[in-house]
Design an enzyme around this catalytic site. Structure first.
Site, PDB file in Angstrom:
ATOM      1  N   HIS A   1     -17.480  -8.271-105.209  1.00  0.00           N
ATOM      2  CA  HIS A   1     -17.134  -9.690-105.344  1.00  0.00           C
ATOM      3  C   HIS A   1     -17.861 -10.225-106.591  1.00  0.00           C
ATOM      4  CE1 HIS A   1     -15.489 -13.427-104.290  1.00  0.00           C
ATOM      5  NE2 HIS A   1     -16.148 -13.719-103.177  1.00  0.00           N
TER       6      HIS A   1
ATOM      7  N   CYS B   1     -22.729 -16.845 -99.393  1.00  0.00           N
ATOM      8  CA  CYS B   1     -21.470 -16.972-100.134  1.00  0.00           C
ATOM      9  C   CYS B   1     -20.453 -17.829 -99.388  1.00  0.00           C
ATOM     10  CB  CYS B   1     -20.892 -15.592-100.430  1.00  0.00           C
ATOM     11  SG  CYS B   1     -20.680 -14.563 -98.966  1.00  0.00           S
TER      12      CYS B   1
ATOM     13  N   ARG C   1     -19.126 -21.560-108.246  1.00  0.00           N
ATOM     14  CA  ARG C   1     -17.955 -20.689-108.402  1.00  0.00           C
ATOM     15  C   ARG C   1     -17.007 -21.282-109.454  1.00  0.00           C
ATOM     16  NH1 ARG C   1     -16.493 -17.283-104.323  1.00  0.00           N
ATOM     17  NH2 ARG C   1     -15.122 -16.523-105.977  1.00  0.00           N
TER      18      ARG C   1
ATOM     19  N   GLN D   1     -18.392 -14.034-107.374  1.00  0.00           N
ATOM     20  CA  GLN D   1     -19.394 -14.609-106.483  1.00  0.00           C
ATOM     21  C   GLN D   1     -20.801 -14.373-107.036  1.00  0.00           C
ATOM     22  OE1 GLN D   1     -18.919 -16.209-103.217  1.00  0.00           O
ATOM     23  NE2 GLN D   1     -20.989 -16.753-103.810  1.00  0.00           N
TER      24      GLN D   1
ATOM     25  N   ASP E   1     -24.744 -12.965 -95.694  1.00  0.00           N
ATOM     26  CA  ASP E   1     -23.273 -12.990 -95.626  1.00  0.00           C
ATOM     27  C   ASP E   1     -22.899 -12.612 -94.192  1.00  0.00           C
ATOM     28  OD1 ASP E   1     -20.518 -12.853 -96.218  1.00  0.00           O
ATOM     29  OD2 ASP E   1     -20.658 -10.920 -97.236  1.00  0.00           O
TER      30      ASP E   1
HETATM   31  N1   CP Z   1     -17.250 -16.967-100.954  1.00  0.00           N
HETATM   32  C1   CP Z   1     -15.898 -16.810-100.977  1.00  0.00           C
HETATM   33  O1   CP Z   1     -15.359 -15.945-101.663  1.00  0.00           O
HETATM   34  O2   CP Z   1     -15.239 -17.673-100.186  1.00  0.00           O
HETATM   35  P1   CP Z   1     -13.679 -17.656 -99.883  1.00  0.00           P
HETATM   36  O3   CP Z   1     -13.417 -16.429 -99.013  1.00  0.00           O
HETATM   37  O4   CP Z   1     -13.408 -18.934 -99.156  1.00  0.00           O
HETATM   38  O5   CP Z   1     -12.920 -17.546-101.167  1.00  0.00           O
HETATM   39  N1  NVA Z   2     -18.230  -9.988 -97.073  1.00  0.00           N
HETATM   40  C1  NVA Z   2     -17.320 -11.076 -96.872  1.00  0.00           C
HETATM   41  C2  NVA Z   2     -17.363 -11.998 -98.049  1.00  0.00           C
HETATM   42  C3  NVA Z   2     -16.487 -13.208 -97.938  1.00  0.00           C
HETATM   43  C4  NVA Z   2     -16.543 -14.083 -99.145  1.00  0.00           C
HETATM   44  C5  NVA Z   2     -15.924 -10.546 -96.647  1.00  0.00           C
HETATM   45  O1  NVA Z   2     -15.536  -9.590 -97.338  1.00  0.00           O
HETATM   46  O2  NVA Z   2     -15.220 -11.068 -95.789  1.00  0.00           O
END
Ligand code: CP
Ligand code: NVA
Length: 315
Positions: free
Chosen positions: A138, A272, A300, A141, A232
């Site tokens: 990610h 996040c 973001r 992020q 997370d």
């Molecule tokens: N942190 C993040 O990526 O949030 P969303 O899943 O809402 O995009």
């Molecule tokens: N680890 C989480 C992050 C969400 C922004 C997922 O992949 O769902």
């Protein structure tokens, strides 16, 4: 003639951002510098009427909306290309979809499951492809996270960020991006939920300024003396059926006040989002004075605006 931050970022023109490791240390720091300029209003960028395509196979609030608003602020627009409403959902091959969408859009942001799928998009697309979250990484992020840490603590070199939770996508990007920025990153996770060894090796190889990337199974040791404590969800998107067994595996890994008391004085809390209060983070810490979680969510917007401007050559 580009100068300063812009000069560092011209190399990102027409490039993909599939992994935090796709940018050099200077480019990563340059993106944070440009994001700060955009956030403060010191810099305005108008790209003309460019179009970002959002191909999202998973739910999203922050990533989707922050990309939409970032593009609007750059004078462009977005089109929502949820695979369930395009021919992708009916089996049209990715290699055709990516080439067709490249004829309409100037840049694509993809949220999906496998990293290979986004690599395939980047192979077939003729415009830049940005990782809006995969099971492996990610990267957008992580840029926002380190911008938030930099706003709080200044120079990132030598600072320590402790991530408590599953060693998956967010942890991987924090390790890689942190290594590039000279931040020590400690992952505190239960046995069996460690980051991938290949990503750990990659982060250690990329590490600047002697940054140390460590994996520990004791959350207290992971947060000891850290300037930022991050968590997370325990069950990521696609793992919902594992929720109950993960609650057991992650018992003792909640970021609560007792854990925060072991971090450095002035340590901040990051998440996040979305968050599950009472699981990976206590409500008290989430809403407490150390929380910078909503500044982090705002960031973001600023880092993605910087990234979009850089890859579309608008500097
Ligand atoms: N942190 C993040 O990526 O949030 P969303 O899943 O809402 O995009
Ligand atoms: N680890 C989480 C992050 C969400 C922004 C997922 O992949 O769902």
């Amino acid at each position: 003639m580009a100068s300063g931050v812009a000069a560092v970022l011209t190399s990102l023109g027409q490039r993909d951002y599939l992994s935090s490791a796709d940018c050099s240390a200077d480019e990563t720091q340059g993106l944070l510098d440009l994001a700060r300029q955009l956030k403060s209003g010191a810099r305005r960028i108008d790209l003309g009427n460019r179009v970002l395509g959002l191909i999202f196979s998973k739910a999203s609030t922050r990533t989707r909306v922050s990309f939409q608003v970032a593009m609007a602020r750059l004078g462009g627009q977005t089109v929502d290309l949820n695979p369930s409403v395009t021919q992708l959902g009916r089996g049209e091959p990715l290699q055709d979809t990516a080439r067709v969408l490249s004829r309409y859009c100037d840049v694509l942001a993809v949220r999906t499951f496998s990293q290979q799928e986004i690599v395939d998009y980047a192979h077939w697309a003729t415009v830049p492809v940005l990782n809006a979250l995969t099971d492996l990484e990610h990267p957008c992020q992580a840029l926002a996270d380190f911008l938030t840490m930099q706003e709080e603590h200044g120079d990132l070199v030598g600072q320590t960020l402790a991530y408590i939770g599953d060693g998956n996508n967010v942890a991987h990007s924090l390790m890689l991006c942190g290594a590039l920025l000279g931040v020590n990153v400690r992952i505190g996770c239960p046995d069996g939920f460690e980051p991938l060894p290949g990503v750990l090796d990659q982060a250690r190889n990329l590490a600047q300024h002697g940054a140390k990337i460590d994996v520990l199974t004791d959350p207290g040791m992971a947060v000891a003396g850290a300037q930022a404590v991050y968590t997370d969800v325990w069950a990521s998107m696609g793992q919902e059926q594992e929720q109950a067994e993960r609650e057991q595996a992650f018992a003792g890994f909640c970021v609560d006040q007792a854990l925060m008391d072991q971090a450095a004085t002035g340590a901040i809390v990051l998440h996040c989002l979305p968050a599950h209060r009472g699981e990976e983070i206590s409500a008290e810490v989430m809403e407490g004075p150390a929380s910078r979680i909503f500044d982090q969510a705002e960031n973001r917007l600023h880092v993605q605006q910087a990234l979009l401007a850089a890859v579309m050559g608008g500097l």
